[in-house]
Design a protein around this motif. Structure first.
Motif, PDB file in Angstrom:
ATOM      1  N   UNK A 113      28.979  47.348  36.678  1.00 53.99           N
ATOM      2  CA  UNK A 113      29.419  47.798  38.007  1.00 53.99           C
ATOM      3  C   UNK A 113      29.531  46.648  38.994  1.00 53.99           C
ATOM      4  N   UNK A 114      28.534  45.796  39.033  1.00 58.23           N
ATOM      5  CA  UNK A 114      28.582  44.662  39.958  1.00 58.23           C
ATOM      6  C   UNK A 114      29.706  43.709  39.567  1.00 58.23           C
ATOM      7  N   UNK A 115      29.778  43.372  38.297  1.00 60.74           N
ATOM      8  CA  UNK A 115      30.761  42.380  37.854  1.00 60.74           C
ATOM      9  C   UNK A 115      32.189  42.907  37.935  1.00 60.74           C
ATOM     10  N   UNK A 142      34.995  34.412  34.925  1.00 58.82           N
ATOM     11  CA  UNK A 142      34.606  35.099  33.699  1.00 58.82           C
ATOM     12  C   UNK A 142      33.506  34.273  33.035  1.00 58.82           C
ATOM     13  N   UNK A 143      33.295  34.429  31.730  1.00 62.39           N
ATOM     14  CA  UNK A 143      32.222  33.667  31.090  1.00 62.39           C
ATOM     15  C   UNK A 143      31.957  34.166  29.688  1.00 62.39           C
ATOM     16  N   UNK A 159      31.974  43.456  30.711  1.00 63.72           N
ATOM     17  CA  UNK A 159      32.503  43.339  32.073  1.00 63.72           C
ATOM     18  C   UNK A 159      33.396  42.119  32.212  1.00 63.72           C
ATOM     19  N   UNK A 160      33.033  41.010  31.581  1.00 72.31           N
ATOM     20  CA  UNK A 160      33.830  39.784  31.718  1.00 72.31           C
ATOM     21  C   UNK A 160      35.159  39.890  30.971  1.00 72.31           C
ATOM     22  N   UNK A 185      36.567  30.198  33.694  1.00 71.94           N
ATOM     23  CA  UNK A 185      35.269  30.155  33.018  1.00 71.94           C
ATOM     24  C   UNK A 185      34.601  28.850  33.411  1.00 71.94           C
ATOM     25  N   UNK A 186      33.514  28.899  34.185  1.00 72.32           N
ATOM     26  CA  UNK A 186      32.885  27.657  34.644  1.00 72.32           C
ATOM     27  C   UNK A 186      32.134  26.910  33.563  1.00 72.32           C
TER      28      UNK A 186
END
Length: 279
Positions: A113-115, A142-143, A159-160, A185-186
């Motif tokens: 929900x948060x993401x 993302x990640x 979620x991502x 994507x960091x």
């Protein structure tokens, strides 16, 4: 000359870690920055540090999973800084570790929900503003699990992956109106989120690979993603809108590969060409 002098940038989750560095870099490039988080103290610190270096920023608290709160925040940004030109969705939650039958359902859903819902809310609020003005860029972070399985991080990964697809859908909907969306994507960055994975019993039990990666020297500096996003804000990678860019990318090399990536439909969430023919 600063590249983003006429830019109003919004950074969610900007109170620490990657988000703080993104906000710093936007301000260094001349942008007026709105920093959003649920925690006032952290974003106040970010704004104070930006202002101490001659930048302009405001701090606004909001829960991005609450659409009314998001609408109110964007109204305040328009009043205080002007209409938004760049939105960076950096907020994130990763609380549910373990196989799905051991995850607390509410905790698992809270990550999603948060993401995902949070990113949908901010995109929904920002897109009409940008489309009306005929310009704008949206960056969704993302990640892990975006393009591969993440068995003991299924809520975060789901979620991502969904945010990656949301980015593609959004870009395909808005690019005709000169509004572009990107996924970034960091990389593996040592943040409060990864510290929890390293120090909690659930993290140690279910995500030992994170500790091993850090021990192996995998620790991407948050400045990598911040510099990449500044380039995106300046239009350097507009031809790659709708696709995935990475903090570990060599940005000069990435620029040289734009034509080949677009031709191959690379950096996208796709089945293989053979699989697509079967569908």
């Amino acid at each position: 000359m600063a590249r983003l002098t006429d830019t109003v940038a919004v950074v969610t989750g900007g109170g620490r870690g990657i988000g703080r560095e993104i906000a710093f870099q936007q301000a260094r490039e001349g942008a007026r920055v709105a920093v959003i988080s649920r925690t006032a103290k952290e974003i106040d610190e970010t704004v104070s540090m930006i202002e101490a270096n001659g930048g302009r920023a405001i701090a606004l608290t909001a829960d991005v999973s609450d659409y009314t709160a998001v609408e109110n925040v964007f109204a305040k940004i328009a009043e205080q800084l002007g209409p938004v030109d760049l939105l960076v969705n950096n907020h994130g939650s990763f609380q549910a570790f373990g196989p799905i039958w051991e995850c607390d359902p509410e905790t698992w859903w809270q990550d999603v929900e948060i993401n995902l819902r949070g990113s949908f809310h901010t995109c929904r609020a920002a897109s009409p503003i940008m489309l009306e003005r005929g310009k704008g860029r949206i960056v969704n972070l993302v990640g892990g699990g975006t393009g591969n399985s993440f068995p003991h991080g299924s809520g975060y990964a789901s979620s991502k992956a969904a945010i990656m697809r949301l980015t593609e859908c959004l870009n395909d909907t808005t690019v005709g109106g000169s509004v572009r969306a990107f996924a970034v994507d960091p990389g593996l960055v040592r943040t409060a989120m990864t510290e929890m994975q390293l120090t909690t019993e659930a993290g140690k039990r279910f995500l030992p690979g994170i500790q091993q990666l850090f021990e192996d020297g995998i620790n991407v500096e948050p400045t990598r993603a911040a510099l990449l996003i500044a380039d995106i804000a300046a239009g350097r990678f507009d031809a790659l809108a709708g696709r995935l860019l990475c903090g570990v990318d060599d940005r000069d090399a990435l620029e040289s590969q734009i034509e080949s990536l677009v031709a191959a439909d690379g950096r996208a969430l796709r089945f293989t060409a053979l699989e697509q023919k079967k569908l």
